[in-house]
Design an enzyme around this catalytic site. Structure first.
Site, PDB file in Angstrom:
ATOM      1  N   GLU A 184       0.924  -1.249   0.003  1.00 25.27           N
ATOM      2  CA  GLU A 184       0.218   0.008   0.119  1.00 25.27           C
ATOM      3  C   GLU A 184       0.736   1.244  -0.085  1.00 25.27           C
ATOM      4  O   GLU A 184       1.862   1.384   0.635  1.00 25.27           O
ATOM      5  CB  GLU A 184      -0.871   0.171   1.137  1.00 25.27           C
ATOM      6  CG  GLU A 184      -2.201   0.570   0.980  1.00 25.27           C
ATOM      7  CD  GLU A 184      -3.152  -0.263   0.232  1.00 25.27           C
ATOM      8  OE1 GLU A 184      -3.025  -0.116  -1.173  1.00 25.27           O
ATOM      9  OE2 GLU A 184      -3.613  -1.437   0.622  1.00 25.27           O
ATOM     10  N   GLU A 239      -8.481  10.309 -14.212  1.00 21.44           N
ATOM     11  CA  GLU A 239      -8.559  10.372 -12.852  1.00 21.44           C
ATOM     12  C   GLU A 239      -7.591  11.601 -12.353  1.00 21.44           C
ATOM     13  O   GLU A 239      -7.860  12.424 -11.435  1.00 21.44           O
ATOM     14  CB  GLU A 239      -8.041   9.022 -12.101  1.00 21.44           C
ATOM     15  CG  GLU A 239      -9.193   8.011 -12.511  1.00 21.44           C
ATOM     16  CD  GLU A 239      -9.242   6.844 -11.510  1.00 21.44           C
ATOM     17  OE1 GLU A 239      -8.738   6.861 -10.551  1.00 21.44           O
ATOM     18  OE2 GLU A 239      -9.402   5.590 -12.215  1.00 21.44           O
ATOM     19  N   SER A 243     -14.007   4.282  -8.633  1.00 28.06           N
ATOM     20  CA  SER A 243     -13.417   5.126  -9.936  1.00 28.06           C
ATOM     21  C   SER A 243     -12.799   4.492 -10.968  1.00 28.06           C
ATOM     22  O   SER A 243     -13.103   4.640 -12.141  1.00 28.06           O
ATOM     23  CB  SER A 243     -12.626   6.268  -9.291  1.00 28.06           C
ATOM     24  OG  SER A 243     -12.787   6.787  -8.011  1.00 28.06           O
ATOM     25  N   ASP A 276      -4.878   0.569  -8.915  1.00 31.03           N
ATOM     26  CA  ASP A 276      -6.447   0.661  -9.098  1.00 31.03           C
ATOM     27  C   ASP A 276      -6.750   0.134 -10.575  1.00 31.03           C
ATOM     28  O   ASP A 276      -7.413  -0.774 -10.642  1.00 31.03           O
ATOM     29  CB  ASP A 276      -7.094   1.576  -8.767  1.00 31.03           C
ATOM     30  CG  ASP A 276      -6.764   2.162  -7.425  1.00 31.03           C
ATOM     31  OD1 ASP A 276      -6.071   1.498  -6.500  1.00 31.03           O
ATOM     32  OD2 ASP A 276      -7.014   3.559  -7.139  1.00 31.03           O
TER      33      ASP A 276
END
Ligand code: GLA
Length: 445
Positions: free
Chosen positions: A53, A186, A149, A198
């Site tokens: 992460e 984005e 998204s 993502d």
């Protein structure tokens, strides 16, 4: 209430829409809104990142799976530059955007994501892309940190690829081009500074696998992703995903600040990115040789190797003066190290070690990277106290979801204990999802 445990309402589970359901609902919304049949229906999934992460924008490693929860888009090409958009999540109103003369940040609200994809493709030289009509139906929770998204931008990118005949959607390599457009939409249109995790998950995952995503920019498609079997059933496990419902936003500056500090740190350390630091130490102390996906964690003195790595990292951090910056870098480097360790532990069936790595990841995100909120920490803590092998926040943080590795059949009980804990803390009721590693973006109809 004294010391009594507070009982809350049964925790709500968010079911995934089946392909048939999702497609027919999107078609229906399209027909009702635009009075015509769409050219087709495409879908793309949300994701959970298993580990790794805040490493993607540091050229690091991540390990996402695609969720069964998807965003469906019924879409038709138009002969002009008009974009008309409707979503089942909104109020049913149509948002119209003119692609002609559109500039970065020229669209506000959710429409920036799909319209931004067409804009990005055109900016990237694909002039043949024109306007479109689109109706979105989604079961990816919005604001849950599960990449709603990316599910929207990637489903749009795949649809536009198809209706405008770009030909990128059918190969992994081609999809990397579409990912570039989704990211640009984005970053530059919606103003959400995402790092690629993502969109890669949504476009490149396969059922039953996590992707080991290597974000070094110099890698080509073939070398940036390896498919890693992720069979929870075989290990008698279940992956609980729990959306804390704490508001999650990436465009409020916190993400940018973290990212900027990492870049500053790399500059001060004289490296192109923090990944270089992680790799140099790993190689010099033999951490890379001790951890291999095929052979598991094989050094008999693994603990000593990790200690040497930590000592070498402390030495590097000693060259930085800012205490916050030191902690940020320590998170990124140790998190990059944890990714291959998790892959090795999981593939060797070492559930205890896999769980410990989840825990270490969360603790580092909480203490060193400071991207957790009380809801995330309470959820993780409750999962651990109720039998999870390990639990961690997933995604960008500042709200969003946690994941917990639990014995098969225990997910609902653990989710309920978290819901009870939330009620006692006065938090909003969380929502749960059952996660199995699912398919990437595809044409549905
Ligand atoms: C968000 C971003 C991703 C990644 C994660 C943190 O989800 O969109 O690019 O940086 O946060 O790992």
């Amino acid at each position: 209430m004294g010391n009594q445990t507070m009982q809350s309402a049964p925790v709500q589970y968010l079911d995934a829409l089946s392909s048939e359901d999702g497609a027919s609902r999107a078609i229906e919304l399209f027909r009702d809104t635009f009075g015509a049949e769409p050219d087709g229906v495409w879908s793309a999934p949300g994701r959970v990142n298993l580990i790794g992460e805040h490493t993607d924008y540091n050229a690091g490693l991540c390990l996402p799976i695609a969720l069964p929860h998807r965003t469906f888009v019924a879409l038709s090409a138009r002969g002009d530059d008009t974009v008309r958009l409707v979503s089942s999540i909104g109020d049913g109103g149509v948002t119209t955007v003119d692609l002609g003369g559109l500039a970065a940040r020229g669209v506000h609200g959710w429409a920036a994501y799909p319209a931004g994809v067409a804009w990005a493709l055109r900016e990237n030289g694909f002039d043949g892309v024109r306007g479109f009509d689109a109706a979105f139906v989604s079961c990816v929770p919005v604001g849950g940190g599960l990449s709603s998204s990316a599910a929207m931008t990637c489903s749009t990118a795949l649809a536009l690829d198809d209706v405008y005949g770009l030909g990128f959607g059918n190969s992994d390599e081609g999809r990397v081009t579409l990912i570039g457009a989704a990211m640009k939409a984005e970053n530059d249109m919606a103003g959400a500074s995402t790092g690629g995790l993502d969109q890669n998950a949504s476009m490149r995952c396969t059922p039953g696998h996590a992707i080991l995503l290597d974000c070094r920019p110099e890698l080509d498609a073939f070398h940036s992703v390896t498919q890693q079997p992720f069979d929870l059933e075989a290990l008698g496990l279940e992956l609980l995903v729990l959306d804390t419902q704490a508001a999650h936003q990436l465009n409020d500056g916190q993400y940018e600040t973290r990212r900027g500090m990492c870049e500053d740190a790399a500059r001060l350390l004289g490296v192109k990115n923090i990944r270089v630091v992680a790799d140099e130490i790993s190689h010099s102390v033999g951490l890379d040789r001790a951890v291999t996906a095929s052979g598991g964690i094989c050094a008999h003195d693994f603990e000593n190797v990790v200690e040497s790595a930590d000592a070498a990292l402390a030495e590097v951090l000693g060259r930085l003066s800012d205490e916050t910056m030191k902690r940020r870098v320590r998170h990124v480097v140790t998190e990059i190290w944890r990714v291959p360790q998790f892959v090795a532990a999981f593939s060797a069936g070492d559930v205890k070690m896999a769980g410990e790595l989840f825990n270490a990841s969360h603790d580092s995100l909480a203490a060193d990277y400071e991207v957790t909120v009380p809801e995330l920490d309470v959820a993780v803590d409750t999962a651990r106290r109720n039998g999870a092998y390990g639990a961690r926040m997933t995604g960008g943080g500042f709200g969003g979801s946690i994941i917990a590795l639990v014995d098969k059949g225990q997910g609902r009980r653990v989710a309920q204990s978290i819901a009870d804990g939330f009620a006692a803390h006065g938090f909003r009721a969380p929502r749960a999802l059952a996660a199995v590693a699912s398919d990437s973006a595809r044409r549905e109809a």
